[in-house]
Design a protein around this motif. Structure first.
Motif, PDB file in Angstrom:
ATOM      1  N   VAL A  41      56.732 -37.574 -36.243  1.00 25.57           N
ATOM      2  CA  VAL A  41      55.793 -36.598 -36.804  1.00 25.57           C
ATOM      3  C   VAL A  41      56.657 -35.542 -37.473  1.00 25.57           C
ATOM      4  CG1 VAL A  41      53.752 -35.194 -36.333  1.00 25.57           C
ATOM      5  CG2 VAL A  41      54.499 -36.859 -34.639  1.00 25.57           C
ATOM      6  N   ILE A  42      56.436 -35.336 -38.758  1.00 26.85           N
ATOM      7  CA  ILE A  42      57.239 -34.373 -39.522  1.00 26.85           C
ATOM      8  C   ILE A  42      56.471 -33.061 -39.621  1.00 26.85           C
ATOM      9  CG2 ILE A  42      58.284 -33.919 -41.795  1.00 26.85           C
ATOM     10  CD1 ILE A  42      58.317 -37.021 -42.198  1.00 26.85           C
ATOM     11  N   GLU A  44      52.894 -36.716 -41.784  1.00 30.17           N
ATOM     12  CA  GLU A  44      52.926 -35.252 -41.913  1.00 30.17           C
ATOM     13  C   GLU A  44      51.510 -34.750 -42.129  1.00 30.17           C
ATOM     14  OE1 GLU A  44      55.220 -33.385 -45.086  1.00 30.17           O
ATOM     15  OE2 GLU A  44      54.850 -31.403 -44.206  1.00 30.17           O
ATOM     16  N   GLU A  45      51.141 -33.728 -41.375  1.00 30.82           N
ATOM     17  CA  GLU A  45      49.783 -33.172 -41.415  1.00 30.82           C
ATOM     18  C   GLU A  45      49.612 -32.221 -42.606  1.00 30.82           C
ATOM     19  OE1 GLU A  45      47.131 -33.779 -40.017  1.00 30.82           O
ATOM     20  OE2 GLU A  45      45.986 -32.027 -39.444  1.00 30.82           O
ATOM     21  N   LYS A  46      48.445 -32.248 -43.250  1.00 30.53           N
ATOM     22  CA  LYS A  46      48.040 -31.272 -44.284  1.00 30.53           C
ATOM     23  C   LYS A  46      49.165 -30.874 -45.232  1.00 30.53           C
ATOM     24  CE  LYS A  46      44.303 -29.216 -41.694  1.00 30.53           C
ATOM     25  NZ  LYS A  46      43.989 -28.291 -40.664  1.00 30.53           N
ATOM     26  N   CYS A  47      49.734 -31.824 -45.904  1.00 29.47           N
ATOM     27  CA  CYS A  47      50.910 -31.517 -46.716  1.00 29.47           C
ATOM     28  C   CYS A  47      50.737 -31.926 -48.171  1.00 29.47           C
ATOM     29  CB  CYS A  47      52.104 -32.257 -46.138  1.00 29.47           C
ATOM     30  SG  CYS A  47      51.779 -34.023 -46.033  1.00 29.47           S
ATOM     31  N   CYS A  48      49.666 -32.665 -48.492  1.00 29.90           N
ATOM     32  CA  CYS A  48      49.542 -33.248 -49.820  1.00 29.90           C
ATOM     33  C   CYS A  48      48.080 -33.102 -50.251  1.00 29.90           C
ATOM     34  CB  CYS A  48      49.966 -34.726 -49.723  1.00 29.90           C
ATOM     35  SG  CYS A  48      49.990 -35.606 -51.262  1.00 29.90           S
ATOM     36  N   ALA A  49      47.829 -32.234 -51.213  1.00 27.30           N
ATOM     37  CA  ALA A  49      46.456 -31.927 -51.655  1.00 27.30           C
ATOM     38  C   ALA A  49      45.582 -31.546 -50.454  1.00 27.30           C
ATOM     39  CB  ALA A  49      45.858 -33.118 -52.405  1.00 27.30           C
ATOM     40  N   GLY A  50      46.181 -30.906 -49.467  1.00 29.19           N
ATOM     41  CA  GLY A  50      45.435 -30.449 -48.278  1.00 29.19           C
ATOM     42  C   GLY A  50      45.200 -31.531 -47.238  1.00 29.19           C
ATOM     43  N   ILE A  52      59.074 -34.737 -34.259  1.00 29.82           N
ATOM     44  CA  ILE A  52      58.920 -35.258 -32.899  1.00 29.82           C
ATOM     45  C   ILE A  52      59.071 -36.757 -33.013  1.00 29.82           C
ATOM     46  CG2 ILE A  52      57.429 -35.435 -30.859  1.00 29.82           C
ATOM     47  CD1 ILE A  52      57.997 -32.556 -31.720  1.00 29.82           C
ATOM     48  N   TYR A  53      60.018 -37.321 -32.293  1.00 31.84           N
ATOM     49  CA  TYR A  53      60.254 -38.762 -32.374  1.00 31.84           C
ATOM     50  C   TYR A  53      59.597 -39.454 -31.184  1.00 31.84           C
ATOM     51  CZ  TYR A  53      62.496 -43.270 -32.696  1.00 31.84           C
ATOM     52  OH  TYR A  53      62.712 -44.615 -32.785  1.00 31.84           O
ATOM     53  N   ASP A  54      58.823 -40.498 -31.496  1.00 39.07           N
ATOM     54  CA  ASP A  54      58.087 -41.265 -30.479  1.00 39.07           C
ATOM     55  C   ASP A  54      58.702 -42.672 -30.445  1.00 39.07           C
ATOM     56  OD1 ASP A  54      56.298 -43.000 -29.264  1.00 39.07           O
ATOM     57  OD2 ASP A  54      54.566 -42.416 -30.478  1.00 39.07           O
ATOM     58  N   PRO A  55      59.489 -42.997 -29.400  1.00 42.60           N
ATOM     59  CA  PRO A  55      60.183 -44.289 -29.386  1.00 42.60           C
ATOM     60  C   PRO A  55      59.243 -45.481 -29.180  1.00 42.60           C
ATOM     61  CG  PRO A  55      60.530 -43.126 -27.311  1.00 42.60           C
ATOM     62  CD  PRO A  55      59.765 -42.189 -28.195  1.00 42.60           C
ATOM     63  N   ASP A  56      58.036 -45.243 -28.630  1.00 43.71           N
ATOM     64  CA  ASP A  56      57.077 -46.348 -28.447  1.00 43.71           C
ATOM     65  C   ASP A  56      56.326 -46.668 -29.735  1.00 43.71           C
ATOM     66  OD1 ASP A  56      57.715 -46.677 -25.844  1.00 43.71           O
ATOM     67  OD2 ASP A  56      55.998 -45.558 -25.040  1.00 43.71           O
TER      68      ASP A  56
END
Ligand SMILES: Cc1cc2nc3c(=O)[nH]c(=O)nc-3n(C[C@H](O)[C@H](O)[C@H](O)COP(=O)(O)OP(=O)(O)OC[C@H]3O[C@@H](n4cnc5c(N)ncnc54)[C@H](O)[C@@H]3O)c2cc1C
Length: 383
Positions: free
Chosen positions: A90-91, A245-251, A137-141
């Motif tokens: 998650v970026i 990535e959340e809410k990063c491109c045209a909202g 946040i890195y999620d190994p699963d």
């Protein structure tokens, strides 16, 4: 006349998983699909989907424990690789609220994770270009699911448990009869069953509106874009995990996967699109989606060509809060509805299928379904 224990309408991933659980439980089950199988008109086609434990809501992260076990078991049972644990990141702004919500939910559900501060994020992913205060946040699963293969495997196992699939059979009417029976009419045949499960994806409202149930479901068209690595690229994208990535491109959010189906092409999509009816999916203009994505790619993925090399199409069926609908009809308990998967339902299909099959059998579901009830949008739908 045959009386089925259950008829499942819709052979996408949610209907197929539901049918699988019903047949495994010994229920005489019929799975009906309007199009000849396989098809690419709904939401479950294509080669890849992201899977992850990371969610900002702990109830999904918790459900993913069982779902991940299921995908691994399906692999063994079908001898087909469906799950590739290549990780998920998650970026976002390091220390920002969205990342914190993911951390809180993962902690609560006992999921493993690693916080990447800005330096670690840059070191780990030199092929990306984000502001210096960004991390992850890195999620190994996390990783990817091979969607088409998984769907085939589910349907094959359903048949192995004695289930029956009839494709090219559009259901035109579902009629609750007395004495716990339901009649299901297709354009060609009539079936009688003790319970019916509607997993009709973007077509769900066509049937539920006949049953006096107005669900707030909005199908949107998604442009599935594949971006080619440019020849002057200094850092390969091969080591990229799946990402969001959340809410990063045209909202809206973006998500993506490293090259899998098309060599040298990263899959990167907007988590939104123009509103449609699924029968007229391609009659809309989505120039704004491609333009916004292209700007995002140029800013953050400098080694990719700024125009997608391949574009495919798929549909989300969104609810207002983007959580699923997993419930019985307010009036008829033997009519079960699984809908509104809002672009994140594939990975959870094994659990969705299990709870829908439990509802169809009149059993208590193994998860608290409060977040998924119909009456959160329609208070008059008393359950
Ligand atoms: C581009 C894209 C990317 C996605 N990425 C992810 C991801 O990374 N991770 C993730 O977890 N999820 C992801 N999703 C979401 C996930 O794929 C969907 O939530 C899931 O596939 C929904 O499945 P479904 O069975 O509800 O719908 P569908 O696959 O649409 O299935 C519904 C079926 O019902 C049939 N049907 C409808 N009406 C009738 C009728 N009257 N009679 C008979 N049959 C009928 C339809 O033909 C269709 O086959 C993504 C979706 C898309 C579009």
């Amino acid at each position: 006349m045959v009386v089925y224990d259950a008829v499942v309408v819709g052979a996408g991933v949610e209907g197929s998983a539901t049918a699988y659980h019903l047949a495994k439980d010994g229920q005489r089950t019929l799975l009906l699909e309007q199009f000849p199988l396989p098809h690419s008109r709904g939401s479950s086609h294509g080669q890849t989907r992201i899977t992850r434990r990371a969610y900002p809501q702990d109830f999904y992260s918790h459900m993913m424990i069982e779902a991940t076990h299921f995908w691994k078991d399906l692999q063994k049972a079908s001898d087909v690789q469906v799950y590739k644990p290549i990780g998920y990141v998650v970026i976002g702004k390091h220390g920002g609220q969205y990342l914190q919500n993911n951390i809180d939910a993962m902690k609560k559900s006992g999921a493993p994770y690693t916080v990447l501060d800005s330096a670690a994020f840059k070191r780990q992913y030199p092929m990306l270009n984000y502001p210096s205060d960004y991390g992850g946040i890195y999620d190994p699963d996390g990783g990817l699911l091979r969607a088409d293969r998984a769907l085939n495997a589910l349907q094959a196992l359903f048949k192995r448990y004695g289930g029956e699939i009839r494709d090219g059979q559009r259901v035109v009417q579902v009629t609750p009869e007395g004495q716990g029976r339901v009649t299901v009419r297709t354009e060609r045949d009539v079936f009688v069953t003790r319970s019916v499960v509607l997993c009709c994806g973007p077509w769900t409202s066509d049937l539920t509106s006949q049953l006096d149930l107005k669900l707030q479901l909005q199908p949107v068209r998604i442009s599935v874009c594949y971006w080619k690595e440019s020849s002057q690229n200094s850092h390969s994208y091969k080591k990229l995990p799946t990402f969001f990535e959340e809410k990063c491109c045209a909202g809206h959010a973006i998500y993506g996967l490293p090259s899998e189906e098309y060599p040298g092409c990263v899959k990167l999509c907007l988590h939104h699109g123009p509103e449609i009816h699924p029968d007229r999916r391609d009659v809309v203009d989505d120039t704004w989606v491609r333009r916004s994505l292209s700007q995002y790619v140029q800013r953050h993925f400098p080694g990719l060509e700024p125009t997608p090399a391949v574009v495919e199409t798929c549909i989300y069926t969104n609810t207002p809060d983007r959580h699923f609908i997993l419930d019985t009809h307010p009036q008829w308990k033997n009519i079960v509805i699984g809908a509104g998967f809002s672009g994140h339902g594939f990975k959870l299909a094994p659990v969705v299928g299990r709870v829908l099959s439990q509802l169809a059998q009149g059993k208590d579901p193994s998860y608290d379904l409060t977040p998924f009830r119909i009456n959160r949008f329609c208070p008059s739908a008393q359950l």
